[in-house]
Design an enzyme around this catalytic site. Sequence first.
Site, short mmCIF file in Angstrom:
data_model
loop_
_atom_site.label_atom_id
_atom_site.label_comp_id
_atom_site.label_asym_id
_atom_site.label_seq_id
_atom_site.Cartn_x
_atom_site.Cartn_y
_atom_site.Cartn_z
N GLY A 66 -2.22 -78.51 -64.72
CA GLY A 66 -3.54 -78.31 -64.54
C GLY A 66 -3.41 -77.51 -63.38
O GLY A 66 -4.01 -77.55 -62.30
N GLY A 120 -6.10 -74.97 -61.38
CA GLY A 120 -7.10 -75.22 -61.45
C GLY A 120 -7.64 -75.43 -59.31
O GLY A 120 -6.80 -75.52 -58.60
N GLN A 121 -8.72 -76.05 -59.69
CA GLN A 121 -9.42 -76.07 -57.29
C GLN A 121 -7.80 -77.17 -57.03
O GLN A 121 -7.61 -75.75 -56.30
CB GLN A 121 -10.71 -76.48 -57.45
CG GLN A 121 -10.62 -75.95 -56.23
CD GLN A 121 -12.54 -77.13 -55.52
OE1 GLN A 121 -12.35 -78.26 -56.04
NE2 GLN A 121 -12.94 -77.31 -54.85
N ASP A 150 -0.37 -75.05 -66.46
CA ASP A 150 -2.25 -74.68 -67.11
C ASP A 150 -1.65 -74.65 -68.51
O ASP A 150 -0.98 -73.76 -68.95
CB ASP A 150 -2.58 -73.86 -66.70
CG ASP A 150 -3.49 -74.75 -65.84
OD1 ASP A 150 -4.04 -74.99 -64.58
OD2 ASP A 150 -4.53 -74.22 -66.72
N ARG A 200 -3.21 -71.60 -70.08
CA ARG A 200 -3.35 -70.14 -69.77
C ARG A 200 -1.96 -69.93 -68.57
O ARG A 200 -2.57 -70.73 -67.24
CB ARG A 200 -4.42 -69.42 -69.99
CG ARG A 200 -4.99 -69.44 -71.39
CD ARG A 200 -5.74 -68.45 -71.30
NE ARG A 200 -7.38 -69.61 -70.88
CZ ARG A 200 -8.03 -70.48 -71.68
NH1 ARG A 200 -7.04 -70.65 -72.81
NH2 ARG A 200 -9.13 -70.89 -71.12
N ASP A 248 -1.01 -76.40 -72.99
CA ASP A 248 -2.18 -78.11 -73.68
C ASP A 248 -1.73 -79.50 -73.19
O ASP A 248 -0.72 -80.29 -73.73
CB ASP A 248 -2.50 -77.63 -75.03
CG ASP A 248 -3.32 -78.07 -75.20
OD1 ASP A 248 -3.83 -78.99 -74.79
OD2 ASP A 248 -4.39 -77.87 -76.43
N TYR A 275 -17.65 -87.63 -67.53
CA TYR A 275 -16.52 -88.11 -66.58
C TYR A 275 -17.07 -89.13 -66.06
O TYR A 275 -15.46 -89.24 -65.81
CB TYR A 275 -17.43 -86.45 -65.39
CG TYR A 275 -16.41 -85.85 -64.46
CD1 TYR A 275 -15.66 -85.92 -64.69
CD2 TYR A 275 -16.86 -86.65 -63.40
CE1 TYR A 275 -14.42 -85.71 -63.21
CE2 TYR A 275 -15.92 -86.47 -62.28
CZ TYR A 275 -14.59 -85.15 -62.13
OH TYR A 275 -13.85 -85.75 -61.34
N1 SER Z 1 -16.19 -82.11 -57.66
C1 SER Z 1 -16.65 -83.50 -59.30
C2 SER Z 1 -17.51 -83.04 -59.67
O1 SER Z 1 -18.59 -82.12 -58.76
C3 SER Z 1 -16.52 -84.38 -58.20
O2 SER Z 1 -14.94 -85.38 -58.56
O3 SER Z 1 -17.53 -82.86 -61.31
#
Ligand code: SER
Length: 317
Positions: free
Chosen positions: A8, A11-12, A34, A36, A53, A142
């Site tokens: 990842g 990602g951020q 990552d 891609r 992946d 999540y």
């Molecule tokens: N920043 C994340 C979210 O908002 C929280 O872990 O899903």
Amino acid sequence: MKRIMITGACGQIGTELTAKLREIYGQDNVLATDLRRPEEGSRVLEGPFEELDVTDAEKMDRIAEAFKADTIMHMAALLSATAEKNPVFAWNLNMGGLLNALEVARKHNMQFFTPSSIGAFGPNTPKDDTPQTTIQRPTTMYGVNKVSGELLCDYYFHRFGVDTRGVRFPGLISHVKEPGGGTTDYAVEIYFKAVREGKYTSYIDKGTFMDMMFMDDAIDAIIKLMEAPADKLEDRNAFNVTAMSIDPEMVAASIRKEIPDFELDYDVDPVRQAIAESWPNSIDASEAKRQWGFDPKFDLDTMTKEMLSAIREKENK
Ligand code: SER
């Protein structure tokens, strides 16, 4: 940590983590992966990169072995709001990817990091000063993934001796790579909109408090925890970390110190609002401070200054 593989990496968190680790441990000692390949010119391509992946266990293992990684940082995941849109996919990606990464760490005797989140708490968790060890009955996919992940990482440590380490991140605020699909994303968007348009419409309601932290402090926390002597750690995973507890009005007030006519209004999204309300108002990070010296530097106003000036520079405003 000498040879680090990151999943990842685009990602951020991954984008800034990759850059910082390469600065410290050497460009060629940090392998970014990552789903891609990023666009040419991306900083992630300044060192080694592989497409991966994370649900492909065999490829993950092959890449880690070929790179001779001694550490794996598993950052690939679907965030809270996206996970609610496709819970089965979220389970498969978040749990499948994590299990594959833990297996790679076990087989090759690697140190391991993965982030958990304030999302691992639920509506019956104590809301204020939430302790590290407390009730965790999250109501989002999540959150279910994050609690399961915390337990799985502890399991790999106790059962197989894998050196797993992890924190519960709050909302992370950054200007390099914007987050996608999270509930806390408003606190990033608000800064971009402040610079671009001088106003922002928040999907999170006023008076909804959540924990947040500036990305520089998040990256420092990861490195500090990974470098902490093992004998100092009473816990391994799921350390509460945070720098501030804020609501949209507080962010707006801080922005107005720099942009006095900044306007904030609301168009509340019921899905993300419900997720936010199921999370704590403010968590207690004292164990991270005591056990490995967690020490965030940015408060709301210093973060606001940094965010606004970085975005202005980026956007030539
Ligand atoms: N920043 C994340 C979210 O908002 C929280 O872990 O899903």
